[in-house]
Enzyme design. Sequence first.
Site, PDB file in Angstrom:
ATOM      1  CD  GLU A  88      -1.952   1.314   3.190  1.00 33.13           C
ATOM      2  OE1 GLU A  88      -1.848   0.309   3.768  1.00 33.13           O
ATOM      3  OE2 GLU A  88      -2.466   2.140   3.711  1.00 33.13           O
TER       4      GLU A  88
ATOM      5  CG  ASP B 240      -0.027   1.104   6.844  1.00 35.44           C
ATOM      6  OD1 ASP B 240       0.876   0.768   6.541  1.00 35.44           O
ATOM      7  OD2 ASP B 240      -0.444   2.462   6.855  1.00 35.44           O
TER       8      ASP B 240
ATOM      9  CG  ASP C 119      -4.012   1.759   9.597  1.00 40.81           C
ATOM     10  OD1 ASP C 119      -4.277   1.293   8.906  1.00 40.81           O
ATOM     11  OD2 ASP C 119      -3.579   3.020   9.965  1.00 40.81           O
TER      12      ASP C 119
ATOM     13  CG  ASP D  51      -7.233   4.353   6.450  1.00 39.58           C
ATOM     14  OD1 ASP D  51      -8.776   4.230   6.346  1.00 39.58           O
ATOM     15  OD2 ASP D  51      -6.604   5.426   6.421  1.00 39.58           O
TER      16      ASP D  51
END
Length: 646
Positions: A434, A512, A514, A516
């Site tokens: 990403e 990541d 998280d 997102d």
Amino acid sequence: MSEEQKKGSYGADSIQALEGMEHVRMRPSMYIGDIGIRGLHHLVYEVVDNSIDEAMAGYCDRIDVTINEDGSLTVKDNGRGIPVDIHKKEGVSALEVVMTKIGAGGKFDKDSYKVSGGLHGVGVSVVNALSAHLKATVYRDGKIWEQEYEKGKTLYPVKPIGETNERGTQVTFIPDSEIFKESTVFNYETLANRLRELSFLNKGITITITDKRVKDEEGQFLSDTFHSTEGLKEFIRFLDETREPIIADVIAMEGEKNGIPVEVAMIYNTSFNENLHSYVNNINTHEGGTHLSGFRRGLTHTLKKYADASGMLDKLKFDIAGDDFREGLTAIVSVKVAEPQFEGQTKTKLGNREVSSAVSQSVSEMLENYLEEHPNDAKTIVQKVILAAQARHAARKAREMVQRKTVMGGMGLPGKLSDCSEQDPEKCEVFLVEGDSAGGTAKQGRDRNFQAILPLRGKILNVEKAMQHKVFENEEIRNIFTALGVSIGTEEDSKALNLEKLRYHKIVIMCDADVDGSHISTLILTFFFRYMKELIEAGHVYIATPPLYLVKRGAKKAYAWNDEERDALIKEFGDGSKIQRYKGLGEMNAEQLWETTMKPNQRILRKVVIDNGTEADRIFSMLMGDEVPPRREFIEKNAVYANIDA
Ligand code: 0RA
């Protein structure tokens, strides 16, 4: 009792039985597919299937599955109870024959219409052979009967242990950890999904599951009850919970053609995906087969005939293909076949030729009636088909462009791909990363010999909501196709993936840790699930798991992947430990990323597997679809990858 005495008192036949049981322990995969998590759960399905058979014969309407505190599992039904009288040929209790003779299950009861049965239809004796301990309890003729076994060997002859007015069969078993080395821990969600599916496929039965390992705040065990009165109709509503129907209700039929029980249910929705699921004797036939081709033929034929007669196709400048009739279609075909022939790579493709016309005729009759009686819905469906044909023409152009660029090598590899030097695809890995900055770090940190990096810009297209030609026009998605070296069939009717030129055997999604990041992983996974399912099925798709924390004290440092690990490290390092929480891959330097997330033998890679096809479909449509409330509920209840095995 010594081993010799036991054999002596049971006669020659039971020695043969023992040999059969020993063969199961020597070659368990021959009987249950594998000895991993999948095989472990297969044991439960094998036992439950016997109770389902009893229900289908009309003698049982309740099945209770319990995961016990000690990790054993109990299946209890309210059927007639396995007979306990002396089996004429074997000279021991019929219960003992069922439990210890391979292939004996139900065979002595020729009148029962036995069509269910696990993937391999092997019977409960296989479960017995692969269990450290098993106890069978039968409630029958006013008495409770019992027999216990270890690794399939009887501990004592069937004996009465009390009185009862109940009827039924109860089996409790502990899988043998010598066989199931990976794990003997049952997964509630996996079992619940299968039991729900079984309740839809066999309406009228009440199936419960209770997990005595887990209590909520009020002291209640985790539990679900599944009961379907409308069967496949409800199954379709469940699958399409987050899709928007374009017709009033599910179209359904149920009947028997040429002695083959056929059930079909279908609906059209606003999506662009074809969503067909098929079952033979309650087994999901992932690879389709004659029942599915019969369904397709009946559907195409009937709709085409109706559309032609309606005059709606008169001014059309392009042809209509089979695919066009199935855009936005969710359908389930379920047949019961007495002697199913299973073919294909995973033995989940039905081969029986006679089934095709049975299903095709059933579908034609059902649809003809429906279209006659619902002219508005009929018009809506034909309009949808025309739109699909239009979009297909646009998509073909876009697809051919991707094709030209990959196959002809006109454009070569995407500029953003940092390729590896190794040429053997089996040794090669590609990381889909990403963002450009994390891509840069990964590029520095990787072992360039065998690891390639493809950075993806921001959020990739949500294919769940996009039409096919938009998908093929999307640059990030085209980059994935060209980088991987896979192409899609150019034949009008075939979207099959060609994996011959696959350039990497490990495709690793690295995002990541998280919210997102997990959204982006889910977008990428949705794309793979809808457009490159074969890659997942072949076991090529993985998810990287970067750590959440770095704990440091002086020269000591270690990574933690969850809060428990972090707390353990703080305890180990003592007061004054410094904690860094990684919010994204970008906060790690190249060396850290390599050490924690990319380095073989040290990293944690989760292989993406499709555990339950219908459930996976539902989850993706929910996670990526329009409706927010069910999605929020799901995310609150589960981790994003709850149904994707590690
Ligand atoms: C054969 C005959 C009869 C019952 C069963 C099989 C039976 C097997 C299982 C396995 C799990 N639950 C079951 N329930 C019943 C009974 C025949 C009779 O009573 O006449």
